[in-house]
Design an enzyme around this catalytic site. Structure first.
Site, short mmCIF file in Angstrom:
data_model
loop_
_atom_site.label_atom_id
_atom_site.label_comp_id
_atom_site.label_asym_id
_atom_site.label_seq_id
_atom_site.Cartn_x
_atom_site.Cartn_y
_atom_site.Cartn_z
N PHE A 16 5.24 -31.52 -51.16
CA PHE A 16 3.96 -31.95 -50.57
C PHE A 16 2.85 -31.13 -51.20
O PHE A 16 2.82 -29.90 -51.05
CB PHE A 16 3.94 -31.78 -49.05
CG PHE A 16 2.72 -32.39 -48.43
CD1 PHE A 16 2.71 -33.71 -48.00
CD2 PHE A 16 1.53 -31.67 -48.33
CE1 PHE A 16 1.57 -34.30 -47.47
CE2 PHE A 16 0.38 -32.25 -47.81
CZ PHE A 16 0.40 -33.57 -47.37
N ASP A 50 2.47 -23.77 -56.11
CA ASP A 50 1.60 -24.22 -55.03
C ASP A 50 1.87 -23.30 -53.83
O ASP A 50 2.84 -23.47 -53.09
CB ASP A 50 1.89 -25.68 -54.68
CG ASP A 50 1.00 -26.18 -53.55
OD1 ASP A 50 0.39 -25.34 -52.86
OD2 ASP A 50 0.92 -27.42 -53.35
N LYS A 97 -5.71 -22.86 -47.31
CA LYS A 97 -5.33 -22.66 -45.91
C LYS A 97 -5.77 -21.30 -45.33
O LYS A 97 -6.91 -21.16 -44.91
CB LYS A 97 -3.83 -22.85 -45.76
CG LYS A 97 -3.41 -24.31 -46.08
CD LYS A 97 -2.16 -24.71 -45.37
CE LYS A 97 -1.65 -26.06 -45.81
NZ LYS A 97 -1.85 -27.11 -44.88
C1 PLP Z 1 1.89 -26.83 -50.17
C2 PLP Z 1 0.65 -27.64 -49.93
N1 PLP Z 1 -0.08 -28.05 -50.97
C3 PLP Z 1 -1.20 -28.77 -50.80
C4 PLP Z 1 -1.62 -29.16 -49.55
C5 PLP Z 1 -2.87 -29.99 -49.39
O1 PLP Z 1 -3.87 -29.26 -48.78
P1 PLP Z 1 -5.13 -30.04 -48.13
O2 PLP Z 1 -4.61 -30.71 -46.90
O3 PLP Z 1 -6.10 -28.94 -47.82
O4 PLP Z 1 -5.63 -30.99 -49.12
C6 PLP Z 1 -0.88 -28.77 -48.44
C7 PLP Z 1 -1.28 -29.18 -47.09
O5 PLP Z 1 -0.56 -29.16 -46.14
C8 PLP Z 1 0.30 -28.00 -48.62
O6 PLP Z 1 1.04 -27.60 -47.60
#
Ligand code: PLP
Length: 479
Positions: free
Chosen positions: A165, A250, A279
């Site tokens: 994700f 990520d 986050k």
């Molecule tokens: C590992 C990871 N990458 C990217 C994202 C995307 O972040 P955003 O919701 O701020 O676009 C998330 C969101 O939950 C995430 O957990």
């Protein structure tokens, strides 16, 4: 219990504050109606079905308070944004001081001192990286990393993992390992291919084409709380280097202390070419994200003066976001929250594993620091198996709601199911939780899981109600 709203009213907030806060309290009872009418009605139906429509009115640290002042322990932490807890006083002070200072925010044809300072601080945690690009959300950071990787390598391929994700904008969605998110939105970005998480042979095969710009991976996957074997990430780094592919970690969810280290990747001694953060960096107040990268990658993208703005975002690096980031790092350090996450994460994992050994439907407890998953699985005993199969036949993963709903209703704990059709309940608390909160978690999960092993019993009659609701919902959709 006095709510934050009442405190604000009695402590003399400014009249401007008061009018917004008054609107919140006056119209708060209409929130579900407003959302059904003007926003996402399905979200309201979900909340009502699982009994989360309690109307939270205030939050502080790791806790939320409902209309009646009842305190809940929040293990969602806003999908991970409240690493330092809600409404931390240091965050509030930092943000109000910036607002009061009339700083020359977002001049655009200038550069921001605060962005420079935050970049310098972030790079101190990753001495192998040299440059930072700010963004406003996780998905934006992912999009930026895709562009950096393609331009820097001159290749178009992108490889991502099953269950990955990375966000829901088009580039990020193209790297999403769950069809539930992708279905109906195609065509997505070309040249993206999926490999099984934790499978070095498959990664080797995918990268050997030498057409892959980047391999993007969450060190601990958020959907499912999946952990790699110890050789996976170091092996992935080696393969990336061998085939000229950039390694993108990520760390949007795992970064800034969540797993008991500043970056999760540190558990395995890996040094990626690009690291993504978001986050927790926001302090839970101002959306912000950062792309940390090697100098040569930046050099390939921002390679001439007329390309100085070839990638950017209007609001990126704004003063409030930078202040939130700086204050968050300060709180992480002064309150030793990364150490707290490591210590209490180990305590919870040990206690939950011990508990799991007593229950046949708990398959595994796994995690790192304060990112923990409890996975349930088909029971052996016939009496439980029939009920489990009935629920599964209606909706895969429905069983987990039999854990999260009583956790909320009877124990005032908010937890989530770790993805579509998942059998894993996820714990993602603020990093500020205490030993007493761990007692609360251990006691409550034990009680709820014990109940789920009693057939017939309250939990299974809830299961039958859910099953009926799900069936009705399905027939409504089919109508
Ligand atoms: C590992 C990871 N990458 C990217 C994202 C995307 O972040 P955003 O919701 O701020 O676009 C998330 C969101 O939950 C995430 O957990």
């Amino acid at each position: 219990m006095t709510s934050r709203l009442e405190v604000d009213r009695t402590q003399g907030a400014t009249s401007q504050d008061l009018s917004i806060v008054s609107q919140f309290s006056e119209r708060e009872p209409e929130r579900y109606l407003l959302h059904s009418r003007h926003l996402n009605e399905m979200m309201v139906r979900v909340l009502k079905t699982i009994g989360y429509d309690v109307g939270f009115c205030s939050g502080t640290g790791q806790y939320l308070f409902d209309r009646a002042g009842v305190r809940y322990l929040d293990l969602l932490s806003g999908w991970g944004v409240f690493g330092v807890g809600r409404n931390h006083p240091k965050l509030r002070d930092a943000l109000t001081s910036v607002l009061a200072a009339d700083l020359p925010n977002l001049v655009q044809m200038d550069v921001s001192p605060l962005a420079g300072i935050l970049a310098e601080k972030l790079l101190q945690y990753t001495p192998y990286l040299d440059k930072v690009l700010f963004a406003n959300s996780g998905a934006e950071a992912v999009e930026a990393s895709i562009k950096l990787a393609r331009k820097a390598t001159g290749r178009s391929g992108l490889v991502y993992c099953t269950h990955a994700f990375h966000g829901l904008s088009y580039g990020a969605l193209s790297l999403n390992g769950d069809n539930n998110f992708r279905d109906g939105f195609g065509p997505l970005l070309p040249h993206c291919s999926q490999v099984p998480f934790n499978d070095l042979a498959a990664l080797d095969e995918a990268l050997a084409t030498r057409q892959v710009a980047a391999f993007i991976v969450e060190p601990v996957q958020g959907k499912g709380v999946n952990l790699p074997d110890d050789d996976y990430l170091p092996g992935a780094q080696e393969l990336c280097r061998r085939y000229g592919t950039l390694l993108i970690a990520d760390e949007i969810q795992t970064g800034l202390g969540r797993t008991g280290r500043f970056l999760a990747i540190e558990h395995w001694g890996v040094e990626p070419d690009i690291v993504l953060l978001s986050k927790t960096l926001s302090g839970g107040h101002v959306p912000v994200a950062a792309v940390l990268a090697r100098k040569w990658i930046f050099g390939k993208v921002f390679d001439r003066m007329d390309r100085a703005v070839v990638h950017g975002l209007t609001f990126a690096g704004n003063d409030l976001a930078m202040a939130a980031g700086l204050a968050t790092l300060e709180v992480l350090e002064t309150e030793r929250l990364i150490e707290n996450a490591a210590r209490l994460g180990t305590r919870l994992l040990t206690a939950l594993r011990e508990m799991a050994s007593r229950y046949e439907m708990v398959r595994e407890v796994r995690g790192k620091g304060l990112m923990i998953g409890i996975e349930f699985g088909q029971p052996r005993s016939l009496r439980l198996r029939a009920s489990w199969s009935l629920l599964e036949a209606i909706s895969t993963g429905l069983f987990c709601q039999l854990i999260t709903i009583p956790l909320c209703q009877n124990h005032w704990i908010l937890a989530q199911v770790a993805g579509h059709a998942s059998h894993t309940v996820k714990l993602l608390p603020a990093l500020v939780i205490s030993e007493q909160d761990c007692d609360w978690i251990e006691r409550s999960f034990d009680a709820v899981i014990a109940d789920s092993h009693r057939v017939p019993g309250g939990v299974w009659s809830l299961g039958m109600t859910l099953a009926r609701n799900a069936r009705n919902a399905i027939s409504e959709v089919n109508d």
